[in-house]
Enzyme design. Structure first.
Site, PDB file in Angstrom:
ATOM      1  N   CYS A 270      37.123  39.951  35.242  1.00 33.12           N
ATOM      2  CA  CYS A 270      37.575  39.475  36.555  1.00 33.12           C
ATOM      3  C   CYS A 270      36.957  40.244  37.725  1.00 33.12           C
ATOM      4  CB  CYS A 270      39.099  39.474  36.644  1.00 33.12           C
ATOM      5  SG  CYS A 270      39.889  41.053  36.340  1.00 33.12           S
TER       6      CYS A 270
ATOM      7  N   ASP B 168      40.914  33.224  42.936  1.00 29.58           N
ATOM      8  CA  ASP B 168      41.330  33.820  41.669  1.00 29.58           C
ATOM      9  C   ASP B 168      40.296  33.540  40.574  1.00 29.58           C
ATOM     10  OD1 ASP B 168      42.674  34.836  39.497  1.00 29.58           O
ATOM     11  OD2 ASP B 168      44.578  33.862  39.976  1.00 29.58           O
TER      12      ASP B 168
ATOM     13  N   HIS C 187      40.774  34.274  37.449  1.00 31.02           N
ATOM     14  CA  HIS C 187      41.478  34.166  36.170  1.00 31.02           C
ATOM     15  C   HIS C 187      41.742  32.714  35.799  1.00 31.02           C
ATOM     16  CE1 HIS C 187      42.464  38.156  37.874  1.00 31.02           C
ATOM     17  NE2 HIS C 187      42.356  38.554  36.623  1.00 31.02           N
TER      18      HIS C 187
END
Length: 452
Positions: A113, A347, A349
């Site tokens: 990430c 994001d 993820h």
């Protein structure tokens, strides 16, 4: 026989991991994010208002035309924000990409990430470099998942529904610009080429200039391998190396500078902006390069000091800012703006399938985020890397002047998050600096950052 059995086991393992990743990392975009219509929204130096100013509507209060005009203004602003956000390049977990050399990984789910957030920040710098801050993707509003209800609880949801019921036929303001001429059409085509080229530089294959495979290879010098956790400071240095060693001619027109111990040495940045040309008969010629400035900082001890919240807001309000690599503990996000006491982020993820960018006209939809997310400032991890883009020496002088105003320490916090210092870093190798740029005795602390 054994090899076949081993291949079957690997295939089953890959299928299981793929299914698990889809369960674990596919719910992210399904949650809704609400924005207030009463507060401005800042996105990488641009400000959006979801509430029309009273003075902007001159018709009689309470009339149908007055209400319609205000709704047009608000909807227009919401749409522009949506278009701007969805045009930023989004780089997330991927699976089923070519195996990373020296490992068995064909996905970065669960550990990549911070590398992805670093890629997003660098991608924004390259967008500014090749396309400009005002550029937006023509298909930004056509993606699935742009749920109007998720953009603002009191503006988009109510206004759009009321448009359908009370104001039949009323639409957001349309552009009445004339049909593009040849020059404008050529510019649009060139922007499309640059857009795809930027995305291709971050492709998930060994040949990509700034892809995950390349970043992991460069991370070996920092003791990092595939599957390891990468901090914001380490990622900053890996990005610098990746751009420095890139072979694409257009990437050679830009360089990355990483601040040392929370200090930006102005002479070093200026040298990067105007490096002497290489080769014969270049004694008087200077190669001018744009510079992406990365500043690893720590905004507190175990938690972010609330005194730095206004500083972060000030940074994200600047037009030269390309975002912040940060997040929550062990969970990295790419911060691009804020509203009130919440950060707006992209994001990484979210697990998506590998896209082969070598295909002509490869799909771009998975490289653009349909939904922004918000997080309270109080959850911000103190370790982060701040990014800026400077096209010229004049730009850098303006940047340092504007940032210096934001950097002024508060009454409670003695030291600024970082400093600008005249001269080269080598001039201060044996000493550290005060907030005024004067040398003092060195004081070192453990970890990736200097604690302030």
């Amino acid at each position: 026989m054994e090899n076949n059995e081993r291949d079957d086991v690997e295939k089953l393992k890959s299928m299981f991991l793929s299914a698990w990743h889809n369960v674990q990392y596919s719910w992210i975009l399904k949650t809704k994010t609400y924005f207030s219509r009463n507060s401005p929204v800042f996105l990488l130096g641009k400000c959006y208002h979801f509430k029309a100013e009273e003075a902007s509507v001159e018709s009689v209060a309470g009339s149908c035309s007055d209400e319609a005009s205000e709704r047009e203004l608000v909807i227009g602003s919401v749409v522009e924000f949506r278009r701007d956000f969805a045009s930023r390049i989004w780089l997330t977990y991927r699976e089923q990409f070519p195996q990373i050399q020296g490992s068995s990984f064909t996905s970065d789910c669960g550990w990549g990430c911070t590398l992805r957030t670093g890629q997003m920040l660098l991608a924004q710098g390259l967008v500014l470099h090749l396309l400009g801050r005002d550029w937006t993707w023509s298909d930004a509003l056509k993606m699935d998942g742009l749920d109007t209800e998720s953009w603002t609880a009191s503006a988009a949801r109510k206004l759009v529904s009321s448009l359908e019921s009370s104001f039949q036929g009323l639409k957001p303001p349309e552009s009445h610009a004339p049909a593009p001429g040849r020059a404008e059409e050529a510019s649009t085509n060139l922007n499309c080429v640059h857009h795809r080229k930027i995305v291709s530089w971050f492709a998930d294959c060994p040949a990509a200039q700034i892809g995950v495979h390349r970043l992991i290879e460069l991370g070996h010098a920092s003791g990092k391998s595939a599957g390891d956790w990468y901090g914001p400071a380490v990622v900053a240095h890996i990005l610098r190396k990746a751009v420095k060693e890139a072979t694409d001619p257009e990437l050679q027109g830009i360089t990355v500078y990483v601040a040392q111990d929370c200090t930006v040495y102005s002479a070093d940045v200026i040298d990067s902006l105007q490096k002497p040309a290489q080769g014969p008969e270049t004694e008087t010629r200077v190669d001018r390069k744009a510079v992406i400035i990365l500043i690893p900082v720590r905004l507190g001890g175990e938690k972010t000091n609330p005194e730095y919240f206004d500083f972060v807001k000030g940074i994200l309000s600047l037009e030269y800012c390309i975002g912040i690599i940060g997040g929550k503990p062990k969970q990295a996000y790419y911060f691009v703006g804020f509203q009130d006491d919440s950060l707006i982020y992209m994001d990484p993820h979210y697990c998506q399938s590998f896209v082969d960018v070598s295909m002509n006209g490869f799909p771009l939809e998975s490289f653009h985020c349909p939904s922004p997310k918000k997080m309270s400032f109080t959850k911000l991890d103190p370790s982060c890397t701040i990014g800026f883009y400077s096209r010229s020496v004049q730009d850098f002088e303006k940047i340092s002047e504007e940032i210096s105003k934001v950097l002024k320490p508060s009454s409670k916090e003695k030291y600024p998050a970082f400093t600008f210092v005249k001269g080269h870093g080598r001039d201060y190798e044996q000493s550290e600096l005060t907030s005024e740029g004067e040398p003092r005795h060195p004081q070192y602390s453990s970890g990736d950052f200097v604690l302030l």
